[in-house]
Design a protein around this motif. Structure first.
Motif, PDB file in Angstrom:
ATOM      1  N   CYS A 121      33.797  40.073  35.478  1.00 51.02           N
ATOM      2  CA  CYS A 121      34.668  40.958  36.269  1.00 51.02           C
ATOM      3  C   CYS A 121      35.696  41.608  35.346  1.00 51.02           C
ATOM      4  O   CYS A 121      36.042  41.068  34.299  1.00 51.02           O
ATOM      5  N   ASP A 122      36.181  42.748  35.760  1.00 52.11           N
ATOM      6  CA  ASP A 122      37.313  43.393  35.105  1.00 52.11           C
ATOM      7  C   ASP A 122      37.855  44.458  36.055  1.00 52.11           C
ATOM      8  O   ASP A 122      37.512  44.457  37.250  1.00 52.11           O
ATOM      9  N   LYS A 123      38.662  45.366  35.565  1.00 53.65           N
ATOM     10  CA  LYS A 123      39.296  46.355  36.435  1.00 53.65           C
ATOM     11  C   LYS A 123      38.293  47.257  37.142  1.00 53.65           C
ATOM     12  O   LYS A 123      38.585  47.816  38.199  1.00 53.65           O
TER      13      LYS A 123
ATOM     14  N   HIS B 270      35.022  46.142  37.722  1.00 58.66           N
ATOM     15  CA  HIS B 270      33.992  45.274  38.285  1.00 58.66           C
ATOM     16  C   HIS B 270      34.673  44.262  39.200  1.00 58.66           C
ATOM     17  O   HIS B 270      35.115  43.205  38.748  1.00 58.66           O
ATOM     18  N   PRO B 271      34.807  44.588  40.500  1.00 56.92           N
ATOM     19  CA  PRO B 271      35.545  43.736  41.439  1.00 56.92           C
ATOM     20  C   PRO B 271      34.843  42.409  41.702  1.00 56.92           C
ATOM     21  O   PRO B 271      33.678  42.194  41.357  1.00 56.92           O
TER      22      PRO B 271
ATOM     23  N   CYS C 103      42.008  36.565  40.367  1.00 60.72           N
ATOM     24  CA  CYS C 103      41.922  38.030  40.401  1.00 60.72           C
ATOM     25  C   CYS C 103      43.272  38.650  40.060  1.00 60.72           C
ATOM     26  O   CYS C 103      43.355  39.641  39.313  1.00 60.72           O
TER      27      CYS C 103
ATOM     28  N   ILE D 245      41.755  41.811  38.451  1.00 60.18           N
ATOM     29  CA  ILE D 245      40.434  42.110  38.997  1.00 60.18           C
ATOM     30  C   ILE D 245      40.595  42.565  40.447  1.00 60.18           C
ATOM     31  O   ILE D 245      41.199  41.850  41.261  1.00 60.18           O
TER      32      ILE D 245
ATOM     33  N   GLU E  89      28.940  44.335  43.249  1.00 64.81           N
ATOM     34  CA  GLU E  89      30.100  43.645  42.690  1.00 64.81           C
ATOM     35  C   GLU E  89      29.709  42.216  42.337  1.00 64.81           C
ATOM     36  O   GLU E  89      28.745  41.673  42.875  1.00 64.81           O
TER      37      GLU E  89
END
Length: 353
Positions: A97-99, A101-102, A117, A122, A145
């Motif tokens: 996950c990242d900004k 990839h929720p 998160c 996230i 996601e």
């Protein structure tokens, strides 16, 4: 907070663990620990390592991963050891996950998902459970996601069969589906066998509940070798010696103590059934728990008030103040004697069964 804290963390809401009060002796039914001590072999394995604490542990956890592979019927490179399942879950969110990839997760579930998160920036996709707290698998199809599902779920205790998890993995082929199986040993079915059919499926388990090692901090992440290599990249970049020598030895001994494992989890399941029947006789509504806890409510007293009344009488349970859970209590299954005390205190508070 100090004036030095990063501005990106000023709004972070940390996870609130179950309370560990030291002011008196309590019947402790609030943190889903096992009421039984570790197997004798586990204690002996820990003691054998105390004379070697001047040495670093094996950063690859080789012997432990081999033992886990034998137990689960997978390859050693399909398993990674973590400092409890929390560390494995955190590494998974950092890896997948990242900004942009929720993370998709249920609205009523393990609270650390939302906390992580916030810490890792996230975006969250919060998917409401049904009115009766069931998780509708169809709501997770084609999300695009990363997905995390606690199965069985906490605090509701409900579980999906593996074939439903498989459908979710199949419907999200380009995203990782994480299955948090902290409570799977108490009546649910594990999804570990599915990792050979779905290369996007990551299964996380812990030794904190059914193997009496909450204080030792050990868990496993299991998936295809490529997913595990991704997690190892994160682990080695943050904490390559994440499992201490004593826990490495204890984990191997716990995996080999199958008789004790089966005996204690069976006892917990039997006590859970007895306690559920007793609560139902007292007018409580309960979910169909497949965990080592019960999720219950009664019209006779609001959840927060009942939690406090039990605490005042020396019995700790867990209360969640969210809008959908404020009437409910999560009650860890203790020994039969502890659960009998709980029933007696409930009768004192509520004016009889």
């Amino acid at each position: 907070m100090s004036r030095y804290l990063s501005p990106t963390l000023t709004s972070l809401k940390p996870y609130t663990p179950g309370e560990q009060p030291q002011d008196r002796s309590y019947i402790k039914l609030n943190t889903n620990e096992s009421p039984y001590p570790p197997a004798t072999a586990v204690v002996e394995a820990i003691q054998a390592e105390t004379g070697r604490l001047q040495l670093y542990p094996d950063p690859a956890c080789t012997a432990l991963r081999q033992a886990a592979a034998r137990y689960y019927g997978i390859d050693p490179d399909e398993v990674m050891a973590g400092n409890g399942s929390d560390e494995n879950l955190f590494f998974a969110l950092r890896a997948f996950c990242d900004k942009t990839h929720p993370l998709a997760h249920a609205d009523v579930t393990y609270g650390c998902y939302a906390v992580w998160c916030g810490l890792l920036h996230i975006p969250e996709d919060v998917i409401p459970l049904e009115e009766d707290f069931r998780l509708d698998p169809a709501k997770y199809y084609g999300r695009g996601e990363t997905i995390v599902i606690a199965n069985p779920n906490a605090p509701t205790g409900l579980a999906l069969p593996p074939e439903e998890i498989a459908k979710i993995a199949a419907a999200n082929p380009d995203n990782v589906v994480i299955v948090d199986e902290a409570y799977v040993d108490f009546g649910a079915e594990s999804c570990v066998p599915l990792i050979h059919s779905y290369d996007n499926l990551l299964v996380v388990q812990t030794f904190s509940k059914s193997r009496q090692m909450a204080g030792a901090r050990l868990g496993f992440a299991m998936g295809c070798k490529e997913l595990i290599a991704d997690l190892e990249r994160v682990r080695s970049s943050l904490n390559p010696y994440n499992i201490n020598r004593m826990t490495l030895a204890a984990g191997i001994a716990a995996l080999e103590s199958t008789g004790y494992f089966n005996e204690t989890r069976q006892q917990i399941c039997e006590t859970r059934a007895w306690a559920a029947e007793q609560l139902a006789r007292r007018g409580f509504e309960l979910t169909d728990s497949r965990t080592n806890f019960l999720f219950a409510r009664t019209d006779r007293m609001e959840g927060g008030a009942l939690y406090q009344a039990l605490r005042d009488k020396g019995v700790l349970v867990r209360h969640f103040s969210g809008p959908r859970t404020s009437d409910w209590l999560r009650i860890t299954v203790g020994t039969l004697e502890q659960m009998e005390i709980l029933m007696a205190r409930l009768d004192e508070i509520l004016g009889g069964p």
